[in-house]
Design a protein around this motif. Structure first.
Motif, short mmCIF file in Angstrom:
data_model
loop_
_atom_site.label_atom_id
_atom_site.label_comp_id
_atom_site.label_asym_id
_atom_site.label_seq_id
_atom_site.Cartn_x
_atom_site.Cartn_y
_atom_site.Cartn_z
N SER A 1 0.81 -1.22 0.00
CA SER A 1 0.00 0.00 0.00
C SER A 1 0.84 1.27 0.00
O SER A 1 0.30 2.37 0.10
CB SER A 1 -0.93 0.00 1.21
OG SER A 1 -0.19 -0.04 2.42
N GLY A 2 2.16 1.11 -0.06
CA GLY A 2 3.02 2.29 -0.10
C GLY A 2 3.37 2.85 1.26
O GLY A 2 4.01 3.90 1.35
N ARG A 3 2.95 2.18 2.33
CA ARG A 3 3.28 2.64 3.69
C ARG A 3 4.53 1.94 4.18
O ARG A 3 4.96 0.92 3.62
CB ARG A 3 2.11 2.35 4.64
CG ARG A 3 0.82 3.03 4.23
CD ARG A 3 -0.38 2.46 4.99
NE ARG A 3 -0.36 2.80 6.40
CZ ARG A 3 -0.14 1.94 7.38
NH1 ARG A 3 0.10 0.68 7.10
NH2 ARG A 3 -0.18 2.32 8.63
N GLU A 4 5.12 2.46 5.25
CA GLU A 4 6.34 1.86 5.77
C GLU A 4 6.08 0.54 6.48
O GLU A 4 6.98 -0.28 6.66
CB GLU A 4 7.04 2.83 6.72
CG GLU A 4 6.22 3.18 7.96
CD GLU A 4 7.00 4.03 8.95
OE1 GLU A 4 8.11 3.61 9.33
OE2 GLU A 4 6.51 5.10 9.33
N HIS A 5 4.82 0.33 6.92
CA HIS A 5 4.50 -0.88 7.67
C HIS A 5 3.91 -1.95 6.76
O HIS A 5 3.37 -1.66 5.68
CB HIS A 5 3.50 -0.55 8.78
CG HIS A 5 4.00 0.46 9.76
ND1 HIS A 5 5.05 0.23 10.61
CD2 HIS A 5 3.58 1.73 10.01
CE1 HIS A 5 5.27 1.30 11.36
NE2 HIS A 5 4.39 2.23 11.01
N GLU A 6 4.01 -3.19 7.21
CA GLU A 6 3.46 -4.32 6.46
C GLU A 6 1.93 -4.27 6.45
O GLU A 6 1.32 -3.78 7.39
CB GLU A 6 3.94 -5.65 7.07
CG GLU A 6 3.22 -6.10 8.34
CD GLU A 6 3.52 -5.27 9.58
OE1 GLU A 6 2.75 -5.37 10.56
OE2 GLU A 6 4.53 -4.53 9.58
N ASP A 7 1.33 -4.74 5.35
CA ASP A 7 -0.13 -4.75 5.28
C ASP A 7 -0.69 -6.14 4.98
O ASP A 7 -1.89 -6.29 4.79
CB ASP A 7 -0.66 -3.73 4.27
CG ASP A 7 0.13 -3.71 2.98
OD1 ASP A 7 0.59 -4.79 2.55
OD2 ASP A 7 0.30 -2.62 2.40
N MET A 8 0.18 -7.15 4.95
CA MET A 8 -0.28 -8.53 4.82
C MET A 8 0.70 -9.44 5.53
O MET A 8 1.93 -9.23 5.46
CB MET A 8 -0.38 -8.93 3.35
CG MET A 8 -0.72 -10.40 3.12
SD MET A 8 -0.89 -10.84 1.36
CE MET A 8 -2.55 -10.23 1.05
N VAL A 9 0.18 -10.43 6.23
CA VAL A 9 1.05 -11.41 6.90
C VAL A 9 0.43 -12.79 6.81
O VAL A 9 -0.79 -12.96 6.89
CB VAL A 9 1.29 -11.03 8.39
CG1 VAL A 9 -0.02 -10.96 9.17
CG2 VAL A 9 2.25 -12.01 9.05
N SER A 10 1.28 -13.76 6.59
CA SER A 10 0.90 -15.17 6.66
C SER A 10 1.83 -15.84 7.66
O SER A 10 3.06 -15.74 7.52
CB SER A 10 1.02 -15.84 5.30
OG SER A 10 0.71 -17.23 5.38
N ALA A 11 1.26 -16.47 8.68
CA ALA A 11 2.08 -17.03 9.75
C ALA A 11 1.65 -18.47 10.05
O ALA A 11 0.46 -18.80 10.03
CB ALA A 11 1.97 -16.19 11.02
N VAL A 12 2.63 -19.30 10.32
CA VAL A 12 2.41 -20.68 10.74
C VAL A 12 3.15 -20.87 12.05
O VAL A 12 4.31 -20.46 12.18
CB VAL A 12 2.92 -21.69 9.70
CG1 VAL A 12 2.72 -23.12 10.18
CG2 VAL A 12 2.22 -21.48 8.36
N GLY A 13 2.49 -21.49 13.03
CA GLY A 13 3.14 -21.64 14.31
C GLY A 13 2.75 -22.92 15.02
O GLY A 13 1.99 -23.75 14.50
N ARG A 14 3.30 -23.07 16.23
CA ARG A 14 3.02 -24.24 17.05
C ARG A 14 2.83 -23.79 18.49
O ARG A 14 3.59 -22.94 18.99
CB ARG A 14 4.18 -25.24 16.94
CG ARG A 14 4.00 -26.51 17.76
CD ARG A 14 5.15 -27.48 17.50
NE ARG A 14 6.44 -26.87 17.82
CZ ARG A 14 6.96 -26.83 19.06
NH1 ARG A 14 6.28 -27.36 20.08
NH2 ARG A 14 8.13 -26.28 19.26
N LEU A 15 1.81 -24.32 19.15
CA LEU A 15 1.60 -24.04 20.56
C LEU A 15 2.39 -25.02 21.41
O LEU A 15 2.94 -26.00 20.90
CB LEU A 15 0.10 -24.11 20.89
CG LEU A 15 -0.82 -23.20 20.07
CD1 LEU A 15 -2.26 -23.32 20.55
CD2 LEU A 15 -0.35 -21.75 20.13
N ASP A 16 2.43 -24.76 22.71
CA ASP A 16 3.31 -25.57 23.56
C ASP A 16 2.84 -27.00 23.76
O ASP A 16 3.58 -27.82 24.31
CB ASP A 16 3.54 -24.88 24.91
CG ASP A 16 2.24 -24.60 25.65
OD1 ASP A 16 1.17 -25.07 25.21
OD2 ASP A 16 2.29 -23.91 26.69
N ASP A 17 1.63 -27.33 23.31
CA ASP A 17 1.18 -28.71 23.38
C ASP A 17 1.22 -29.39 22.01
O ASP A 17 0.72 -30.51 21.85
CB ASP A 17 -0.25 -28.78 23.95
CG ASP A 17 -1.27 -28.11 23.04
OD1 ASP A 17 -0.86 -27.36 22.13
OD2 ASP A 17 -2.48 -28.32 23.25
#
Length: 325
Positions: free
Chosen positions: A179-195
């Motif tokens: 979008s032309g801004r200094e900050h990110e405007d889309m994120v895709s994240a994959v993670g794992r919880l402690d269990d």
């Protein structure tokens, strides 16, 4: 958000709404019957018991620390602070003084997610395998100081830990800025919880489609929560074989029941304020504590670090308390 907080506080039973701080004045006419002040000190001088902090994220730490110094309880909008260090300073300031303080992670008060969490706690899903969230919509012009991770993804980070009662163990993410801004405007994240539970988050400001989707898949099926409509549905594991061969290609070889629950749908912001009022009064109340809010800031920082370094980031283990008494 300030005008929405003012609307709820002005009619909240057991609370006297006594003043607002906004150097820009009350341009929305949200507080017609109370003084509109220029500084936090002026508000503290009114003898307030607690304050809602709904200023830009970059000011949360400064305002919160001033309130803690004055022994005033605070409900701070999410995210708790712009940085992990700032969040820790806020936690220390309020905890060392024994003050009630919370973070406005409003999704905890969404009827669909509250019902989902209660059903998970009751064991209705059995073992939880995966949590998937999608949060997307048009660009919000009111947000200028942070990107989509701190503004929107923090909702999904917090609700995932809250509904499962688990903490994040690792996260891997990719971001883009279109979008032309200094900050990110889309994120895709994959993670794992402690269990071992898997998590997936897709969040953006680039879609004309507004979506708020949470699914929790487990041993007995899948819960799906739409937090825009506050609907909760359950798809049970297959119980009946599909004998119609033409349908098998589309629907699988077996189907289970699908249930859409009828749940009371109260305004989440009102519920949030009722819970925080009760906590200030010393009653049991399931609020988002500052320590939990700090953990969300830590995970958000790990998301941004992962995107920057292009590697998975591990998080230090921490017990995730789910209730405050």
């Amino acid at each position: 958000m300030g005008r929405h907080h003012a609307r709820v506080l002005s009619g909240l039973e057991g609370v006297d709404f006594v003043g607002v701080v906004d150097p820009m004045g009350d341009k929305y006419g949200a507080a017609p019957n109370v003084p509109v002040l220029d500084t936090v000190d002026e508000l503290v001088d009114l003898g307030v018991d607690y304050v809602v902090v709904a200023c830009p994220t970059g000011l949360h730490e400064e305002v919160g620390l001033r309130l803690a110094e004055a022994d005033v309880c605070a409900l701070i909008e999410k995210p708790l602070a712009e940085t992990v260090a700032g969040a820790r300073r806020l936690v220390d300031a309020f905890e060392t003084r024994g003050l009630v303080a919370g973070v406005g992670h409003i999704e905890r008060c969404n009827p669909a997610l509250r019902s989902l969490r209660a059903r998970l706690e009751a064991g209705e899903l059995g073992d939880v395998y995966q949590v998937v969230t999608r949060r997307q919509g048009p660009f919000p012009h009111r947000i200028a100081d942070v990107g989509v991770v701190k503004d929107l993804a923090t909702h999904d980070i917090d609700l995932t830990g809250w509904v499962t009662g688990r903490a994040y163990a690792s996260i891997s993410a990719h971001t883009v800025s279109k979008s032309g801004r200094e900050h990110e405007d889309m994120v895709s994240a994959v993670g794992r919880l402690d269990d071992g539970t898997m998590v997936n988050h897709l969040v953006n400001w680039l879609s004309p489609l507004k979506e708020r989707f949470t699914s929790v898949t487990g041993e007995r099926g899948c819960f799906i929560a739409d937090t825009l409509t506050a609907d909760l549905t359950f798809h049970s594991n297959a119980a009946v074989a599909t004998e119609w061969e033409a349908l098998q290609a589309f629907r699988g070889v077996a189907e289970g029941d699908m249930i859409r629950y009828a749940i009371p749908k109260r305004e989440p912001l009102l519920v949030e304020h009722e819970l925080f009022r009760d906590a200030v009064l010393g009653e049991p109340a399931d609020i988002c504590t500052l320590r939990q809010g700090m953990r969300t800031v830590e995970v958000a920082a790990a998301v941004l670090e992962s995107a920057r370094t292009k590697r998975s980031v591990s998080l230090e283990p921490e017990e995730l308390a789910t209730h405050v008494s």
